[in-house]
Design a protein around this motif. Structure first.
Motif, mmCIF file in Angstrom:
data_model
loop_
_atom_site.group_PDB
_atom_site.id
_atom_site.type_symbol
_atom_site.label_atom_id
_atom_site.label_comp_id
_atom_site.label_asym_id
_atom_site.label_seq_id
_atom_site.Cartn_x
_atom_site.Cartn_y
_atom_site.Cartn_z
ATOM 1 N N ARG A 228 -5.626 -1.548 -3.248
ATOM 2 C CA ARG A 228 -5.664 -3.080 -2.849
ATOM 3 C C ARG A 228 -6.857 -3.613 -3.471
ATOM 4 O O ARG A 228 -6.512 -4.884 -3.907
ATOM 5 C CB ARG A 228 -5.812 -3.166 -1.407
ATOM 6 N N GLU A 229 -8.163 -3.012 -3.306
ATOM 7 C CA GLU A 229 -9.164 -3.789 -3.943
ATOM 8 C C GLU A 229 -9.102 -4.128 -5.455
ATOM 9 O O GLU A 229 -9.293 -4.864 -5.860
ATOM 10 C CB GLU A 229 -10.595 -3.048 -3.665
ATOM 11 N N GLN B 16 -1.157 -14.452 -8.087
ATOM 12 C CA GLN B 16 -1.525 -14.060 -6.626
ATOM 13 C C GLN B 16 -1.017 -15.041 -5.673
ATOM 14 O O GLN B 16 -0.867 -14.773 -4.460
ATOM 15 C CB GLN B 16 -2.882 -13.347 -6.511
ATOM 16 N N ALA C 194 -7.141 1.561 0.138
ATOM 17 C CA ALA C 194 -8.094 0.678 0.091
ATOM 18 C C ALA C 194 -8.454 0.305 -1.294
ATOM 19 O O ALA C 194 -8.757 -0.791 -2.008
ATOM 20 C CB ALA C 194 -9.401 0.768 1.010
ATOM 21 N N LEU D 82 -0.473 1.903 -0.117
ATOM 22 C CA LEU D 82 -1.694 1.707 -1.184
ATOM 23 C C LEU D 82 -2.822 1.942 -0.092
ATOM 24 O O LEU D 82 -2.990 1.523 0.964
ATOM 25 C CB LEU D 82 -1.557 0.242 -1.673
ATOM 26 N N ASP E 140 -6.276 -6.647 -5.869
ATOM 27 C CA ASP E 140 -6.821 -8.039 -5.617
ATOM 28 C C ASP E 140 -7.855 -8.646 -6.462
ATOM 29 O O ASP E 140 -7.741 -9.816 -6.442
ATOM 30 C CB ASP E 140 -7.244 -7.963 -4.202
ATOM 31 N N ASP F 33 2.533 -5.401 1.230
ATOM 32 C CA ASP F 33 1.478 -5.115 2.039
ATOM 33 C C ASP F 33 0.523 -6.428 2.521
ATOM 34 O O ASP F 33 -0.348 -6.515 2.972
ATOM 35 C CB ASP F 33 0.201 -4.360 1.187
ATOM 36 N N ARG F 34 1.081 -7.554 1.944
ATOM 37 C CA ARG F 34 0.445 -8.918 2.131
ATOM 38 C C ARG F 34 1.301 -9.615 3.382
ATOM 39 O O ARG F 34 2.399 -9.462 3.087
ATOM 40 C CB ARG F 34 0.383 -9.664 1.030
ATOM 41 N N TRP G 101 2.169 -3.558 -3.238
ATOM 42 C CA TRP G 101 1.322 -4.542 -3.019
ATOM 43 C C TRP G 101 1.531 -5.784 -2.297
ATOM 44 O O TRP G 101 0.841 -6.189 -1.509
ATOM 45 C CB TRP G 101 0.614 -5.024 -4.297
ATOM 46 N N PRO H 256 0.968 -9.154 -8.996
ATOM 47 C CA PRO H 256 -0.375 -9.376 -9.231
ATOM 48 C C PRO H 256 -1.116 -9.913 -10.208
ATOM 49 O O PRO H 256 -2.350 -10.200 -10.074
ATOM 50 C CB PRO H 256 -0.353 -7.493 -9.357
ATOM 51 N N THR I 246 -3.403 3.000 -10.848
ATOM 52 C CA THR I 246 -3.035 3.293 -9.461
ATOM 53 C C THR I 246 -1.649 4.085 -9.138
ATOM 54 O O THR I 246 -1.508 4.999 -8.416
ATOM 55 C CB THR I 246 -2.901 1.910 -8.722
#
Length: 269
Positions: A244-245, A160, A241, A239, A248, A213-214, A210, A157, A195
């Protein structure tokens, strides 16, 4: 998506105690990992191979990757050192062989055809690169007969790697994230810690979830003991929304692995 590869792998960097390394690999396979990553430079290929053999998992069910030392990137050295890696690992085929760094003896015109030769011989199934920047990837695609299967880079994270991920999605290969939890250095970052608390999981699991999830991303955390099980638990973390937000949106950037000669510090070769 690229070709088949288990997305959560087991990293073995700094597993330099032979017994701990072999036991950690065995444990990882027993709890569900099916992707094991090592390197010539880790000096533990024999221990990794022993761990695979001592597990109850069949070799054909394990995706095994290793990497070439930067001193072994001349054509003949690629061939000879790969055979030595196979012997240490105790296998007839390596699933994925990486060029560890585009440094020292790396010469695309000399190194990469040797990887194609290894595919032709059946010694390796897939060609990979590691720590390659976009310019190295473009050059490699021009030389290789086989597609790039993966680029292994530091990713988490706090790093990225959006440009490299965009290239992977455009050309359909994996980005394999090393140091995916950044050695725990930012577990107290609010986006991670809060989180984890909200989803009732650990910061390490948040970071790995995370990544997984990509699209086009795999991760290879290194662990021992209870952390082997903790990390595989990331597969059960969903995760939402909001998570993730927040992740990100982290705008700080930090590298765990960095040195003056690293490829990202040079604008030209």
């Amino acid at each position: 998506m690229p070709g088949e590869m288990p997305r959560l792998g087991f990293g073995t960097y700094a597993h330099d105690d032979p017994e701990v390394c072999a036991e950690s690999v065995r444990q990882a396979l027993e709890v569900g990992y099916r992707h094991v990553d090592t390197a010539q430079g880790y000096e533990n290929e024999a221990d990794v191979g022993r761990g695979i053999r001592e597990s109850s998992v069949d070799r054909e069910d394990v995706f095994l990757a290793t990497k070439l030392l930067t001193e072994n990137l001349a054509y003949d050295d690629v061939i000879h050192s790969t055979k030595e890696s196979m012997d240490r690992l105790g296998v007839d085929t390596i699933d994925l062989l990486y060029v560890h760094w585009p440094l020292n003896t790396y010469d695309p015109a000399d190194t990469l055809p040797a990887l194609d030769e290894l595919v032709d011989r059946g010694w390796i199934r897939h060609v990979g690169v590691s720590n390659f920047e976009p310019r190295h990837l473009e050059e490699a695609r021009d030389v290789l007969e086989n597609p790039i299967f993966a680029n292994q880079v530091e990713m988490h994270p706090m790093l990225q790697q959006d440009a490299l991920l965009a290239d992977a999605r455009e050309h359909d290969y994996w980005v394999v994230a090393y140091s995916p939890i950044a050695r725990g250095e930012f577990f107290d970052h609010p986006a991670i810690a809060e989180t984890a608390a909200r989803l009732d999981c650990t910061p390490a699991q948040v970071c790995l979830a995370w990544l997984l999830d990509r699209e086009h991303v795999a991760a290879i955390p290194k662990a021992t003991g209870e952390h082997v099980v903790e990390n595989v638990g990331a597969l059960d973390v969903a995760l939402d929304a909001e998570a993730r937000e927040r992740i990100d949106g982290i705008d700080e950037e930090h590298r765990v692995v960095d040195f003056d000669e690293a490829p990202w510090h040079a604008t030209t070769d």
